[in-house]
Scaffold this active site. Structure first.
Site, PDB file in Angstrom:
ATOM      1  N   THR A   1       0.900  -1.136   0.000  1.00 27.98           N
ATOM      2  CA  THR A   1       0.000   0.000   0.000  1.00 27.98           C
ATOM      3  C   THR A   1       0.940   1.187   0.000  1.00 27.98           C
ATOM      4  O   THR A   1       2.127   1.028  -0.222  1.00 27.98           O
ATOM      5  CB  THR A   1      -0.888  -0.049   1.278  1.00 27.98           C
ATOM      6  OG1 THR A   1      -1.668  -1.253   1.241  1.00 27.98           O
ATOM      7  CG2 THR A   1      -1.826   1.105   1.411  1.00 27.98           C
TER       8      THR A   1
ATOM      9  N   SER B   1     -10.695  -3.319   6.035  1.00 30.37           N
ATOM     10  CA  SER B   1      -9.354  -2.856   5.689  1.00 30.37           C
ATOM     11  C   SER B   1      -8.559  -2.586   6.952  1.00 30.37           C
ATOM     12  O   SER B   1      -9.110  -2.219   7.990  1.00 30.37           O
ATOM     13  CB  SER B   1      -9.445  -1.563   4.864  1.00 30.37           C
ATOM     14  OG  SER B   1      -8.182  -0.950   4.726  1.00 30.37           O
ATOM     15  N   SER B   2      -7.231  -2.747   6.859  1.00 27.79           N
ATOM     16  CA  SER B   2      -6.351  -2.450   7.995  1.00 27.79           C
ATOM     17  C   SER B   2      -5.691  -1.081   7.891  1.00 27.79           C
ATOM     18  O   SER B   2      -4.865  -0.719   8.743  1.00 27.79           O
ATOM     19  CB  SER B   2      -5.265  -3.521   8.121  1.00 27.79           C
ATOM     20  OG  SER B   2      -5.819  -4.759   8.493  1.00 27.79           O
TER      21      SER B   2
ATOM     22  N   GLY C   1       1.184  -2.315   4.344  1.00 24.10           N
ATOM     23  CA  GLY C   1       1.527  -3.629   4.882  1.00 24.10           C
ATOM     24  C   GLY C   1       0.369  -4.560   5.136  1.00 24.10           C
ATOM     25  O   GLY C   1       0.525  -5.554   5.847  1.00 24.10           O
ATOM     26  N   GLY C   2      -0.848  -4.274   4.602  1.00 22.47           N
ATOM     27  CA  GLY C   2      -1.975  -5.167   4.860  1.00 22.47           C
ATOM     28  C   GLY C   2      -2.232  -5.296   6.344  1.00 22.47           C
ATOM     29  O   GLY C   2      -2.230  -4.314   7.090  1.00 22.47           O
TER      30      GLY C   2
ATOM     31  N   GLU D   1      -4.269  -2.713  -3.370  1.00 17.08           N
ATOM     32  CA  GLU D   1      -4.286  -3.945  -2.593  1.00 17.08           C
ATOM     33  C   GLU D   1      -2.978  -4.701  -2.721  1.00 17.08           C
ATOM     34  O   GLU D   1      -2.041  -4.361  -2.030  1.00 17.08           O
ATOM     35  CB  GLU D   1      -5.492  -4.829  -2.951  1.00 17.08           C
ATOM     36  CG  GLU D   1      -6.045  -5.629  -1.780  1.00 17.08           C
ATOM     37  CD  GLU D   1      -5.346  -6.940  -1.522  1.00 17.08           C
ATOM     38  OE1 GLU D   1      -4.649  -7.451  -2.403  1.00 17.08           O
ATOM     39  OE2 GLU D   1      -5.509  -7.469  -0.411  1.00 17.08           O
TER      40      GLU D   1
ATOM     41  N   ASP E   1      -9.957  -8.475  -0.240  1.00 15.76           N
ATOM     42  CA  ASP E   1      -9.959  -8.119   1.185  1.00 15.76           C
ATOM     43  C   ASP E   1     -11.157  -8.731   1.902  1.00 15.76           C
ATOM     44  O   ASP E   1     -11.213  -8.741   3.136  1.00 15.76           O
ATOM     45  CB  ASP E   1      -9.985  -6.596   1.363  1.00 15.76           C
ATOM     46  CG  ASP E   1      -8.598  -5.986   1.278  1.00 15.76           C
ATOM     47  OD1 ASP E   1      -7.615  -6.736   1.257  1.00 15.76           O
ATOM     48  OD2 ASP E   1      -8.500  -4.743   1.235  1.00 15.76           O
TER      49      ASP E   1
END
Length: 567
Positions: A381, A442-443, A463-464, A401, A423
């Site tokens: 990201t 989402s993180s 970093g997800g 993503e 996601d």
């Protein structure tokens, strides 16, 4: 632990650097790519505000970090309006197309294909939101004309751009995700670009010029929108012209959190990163973590166990609030946090960590969907941020993503489409299952921290699912260990989910690795950095800004020491 000591420890040396903390007085910008930071800083020099600077950075990143963000991206923007003394969050996250159903990712045998297969198909493409988010940011808080803000991006796309280490590394790692059209940009004539090569993106420049002339709405109605839907249709995806035309962002109240005498503003669900950091801070507060060395095994043990607890709750309860009631009040209640904290057994790994029952601490109907492990979020990201001379603060995390998104590039327009629908949890019946018009969890965690009611720190990371861990650790390094901002970012990081191997950066002390391994943790040593934090610290009393960019990407923080144009 005090704010004055934190500020006193900022070891700023000049006004631009990727090697150490920098100082500014009239504005600060930071991003993962030098040229994008410069675009934002120049906007501040020319008299623009933080909203203007972030818009310029996002557009520039479309040209210089198109493998991670761009026209087809989505994200969240946290904005502090100094004049109104209020904080809002723009939710520009992907929405699932109208045709989406819970069994979206099941094959004919009712099985879920491997991630690489489902994430590089057009069925994974969601309605991109970031351009509509930037339009909303510009309409509500911007001061400069869009034509001016997009100029740097156009130049970066249509003139030869020297490929940096990020391009080379990403292409080498993820070239297998690229479809034929994208290969023309990143692997011309079949040869991967490497650092020092030059690339010219004429098709992307054309797209940016259309936006410059017709506004961000051109992505949702008109020539660009038609090109997106034609591309998706040709690859058997779901996004239609009606989906694009009907897409809306929202301006939301932030989720609030606290830690000692600091307060925080995060994106609220369907964002799960804000909840996770807020809960982690409450779990950790009584541990007085600074009594242990910043590189000690005790610190990393406590973080590992806390992360396992919170991420179990996140994957069980966090969803799109339009679709499911969530026990946010219960999840963040003192009684529930105390119950969860008891599961951290010093100094023994807890083999039985799972989600808790926050409904005991909140009225409502528990959802009946089945708990599952989190969806496989993309590991890349980008995050960027700006503070202006008036004290406005803008922080944005945006993404397509996975690296290269779906790998599908819009022919003739030079930008990649996202794979944001991955996601969602691919198994129907889960709280985060796919559905029509739904946001996936989402993180992304673009946060603003406050002290005494005034902004003190803003940061975020790619970093997800690891975003939560990166943001949390930098916060602790600044607030508890009172570290210089650049050094706080540089400390080796750790990530742990419920039962997966613990991810450790290779630079982590060998004694820490040995101790955690002896305690029963399965370790996964990462040669690449976990996250890529960009941050700005604000000394309200003296009117000084401090900025830092993580060293793992070709990023930069730039501070303004001279007054902007016009005073």
């Amino acid at each position: 632990m005090g704010i004055k000591e934190i500020i006193r420890n900022q070891n700023a040396r000049d006004d631009r650097s990727r090697e150490h903390t920098v100082r500014g007085k009239y504005g600060m910008a930071a991003s993962a790519v030098e040229e994008a930071t410069e675009a934002g800083a120049q906007v501040l020099r020319d008299g623009g505000n933080a909203a203007d600077a972030v818009i310029a950075i996002q557009l520039a990143l479309a040209a210089v970090e198109g493998m991670n963000t761009g026209i087809g991206a989505s994200g969240f923007i946290t904005y502090y309006d100094a004049g109104r003394d209020e904080t809002k969050v723009i939710n520009a996250h992907t929405v699932a197309p109208e045709a989406t159903e819970p069994d979206l990712f099941l094959n004919q045998e009712n099985e879920v294909p491997p991630f690489i297969k489902r994430s590089t198909r057009a069925e994974a493409v969601g309605i991109p939101g970031i351009m509509k988010g930037m339009e909303t940011l510009h309409d509500k808080w911007g001061t400069m004309p869009l034509e001016r803000l997009i100029d740097p991006a156009i130049r970066l796309a249509e003139e030869p751009y020297r490929v940096d280490s990020l391009w080379e590394k990403t292409i080498k790692m993820m070239h297998y995700r690229l479809h034929d059209e994208a290969k023309k940009v990143f692997m011309p004539k079949g040869v991967p670009l490497v650092e020092g090569d030059s690339v010219t993106q004429k098709d992307l420049a054309k797209t940016l010029k259309i936006i410059q002339e017709h506004g961000f709405s051109a992505v949702y109605e008109g020539e660009i929108a038609e090109a997106i839907t034609d591309t998706v249709r040709a690859n058997n995806g779901l996004v239609t012209s009606e989906d694009l035309r009907n897409y809306r962002v929202s301006i939301d109240e932030p989720l609030r959190g606290s830690y000692r005498d600091y307060e925080f503003a995060f994106p609220a669900p369907p964002n799960g990163g804000g909840f996770a950091v807020a809960q982690l801070l409450k779990i950790l507060e009584p541990f007085n973590i600074s009594q242990y060395g910043v590189n000690s095994w005790e610190k990393y043990f406590i973080l590992t166990e806390a992360l396992r607890l919170t991420l179990a709750d996140k994957s069980t309860y966090i969803a799109d609030p339009e679709f499911k009631e969530m026990p946010i009040e219960g999840l963040l209640s003192d009684a529930y946090i105390a119950e969860r904290r008891k599961q951290i057994r010093l100094w023994k790994r807890n083999k039985d960590i799972s989600y808790g029952d926050p409904w005991k601490y909140q009225d409502g109907e528990p959802n009946s969907l089945v708990h599952s492990e989190p969806a496989e979020e993309g590991n890349e990201t980008t995050h960027f941020t700006a503070v202006d001379r008036w004290g406005n603060v803008a922080a944005c995390t945006s993404s397509i993503e996975r690296m290269f998104g779906s790998g599908i590039m819009v022919p003739g327009y030079g930008f990649l489409l996202n794979n944001d629908l991955t996601d969602f949890n691919p198994h129907p019946g889960r709280v985060n299952e796919p559905d029509s018009g739904k946001h996936a969890v989402s993180s992304k965690t673009p946060l603003i921290a406050f002290h005494g009611g005034k902004p003190f720190l803003t940061l975020g990371s790619p970093g997800g699912s690891t975003i939560v861990s990166s943001v949390l650790q930098v916060l602790l390094h600044v607030l508890d260990y009172e570290m210089d901002l650049n050094e706080a970012i540089a400390v080796p990081r750790i990530f742990s989910s419920v039962n997966d191997p613990v991810q450790l950066e290779v630079e982590l002390d060998d004694e820490v690795k040995k101790k955690l391994s002896a305690m029963g943790y399965d370790l996964n040593v990462k040669t690449l950095r976990i996250g890529d934090v960009q941050a700005i610290l604000i000394d309200q009393e003296n009117g000084i800004l401090y900025g830092a960019a993580d060293r793992t990407r070709p990023g930069l923080a730039i501070g303004l020491l001279e007054p902007p144009a016009g005073g």
